[in-house]
Motif scaffolding. Structure first.
Motif: not given
Length: 136
Positions: A31-33, A35-36, A63, A65, A69-70, A73
């Motif tokens: 998930g993006t969380t 990755v962040e 990737i 997304v 969003v990309y 990030i």
């Protein structure tokens, strides 16, 4: 020496060369969380070890997304990196043309918006990127 590993990223720091190497994975399964948070860990490690050179290997990163969003990030990651004493960033790109176009577009925007003092270069090969960092 491995200073961090969580299944998503592994941070390999070589004190003699002051190079932190990170291979970015196929993030479709994360998930993006996650990755962040992994990108935050990279920044924290750069700060804690006072790293001046970073090698980001994106050759295997896939990737998928949304562009916004990309962009968000990458902008946050770049902004966080600028708060460190990092001087050189070498990025090894993937062989996926569309992904690289998007990465280059965002990289240009980062340079324009942030006026970064970090010297950034893209490479097609990990050994070329490492060679460049070793010369710095």
């Amino acid at each position: 020496m491995i200073i961090f590993s969580n299944g998503l990223i592994t941070l390999d720091y070589e004190p003699a060369t002051d190079i932190l190497s990170v291979a970015l994975p196929d993030i479709r399964n994360f998930g993006t969380t996650e990755v962040e948070r992994s990108l935050e860990i990279i920044v924290e490690s750069i700060t804690n070890y006072d790293v001046k050179k970073l090698l980001l290997n994106s050759s295997k990163a896939i990737i998928e997304v949304e562009d916004v969003v990309y962009r968000n990030i990458i902008m946050k990651f770049s902004s966080d990196l600028m708060k460190t004493r990092l001087k050189y960033l070498a990025r090894v790109g993937s062989n996926m043309e569309e992904q690289e176009k998007r990465a280059n577009k965002v990289a240009e925007e980062v340079r324009y918006v942030t006026n970064t003092s970090i010297t950034f270069r893209n490479f097609t090969d990990n050994s070329e990127a490492m060679e460049w960092l070793l010369k710095q």
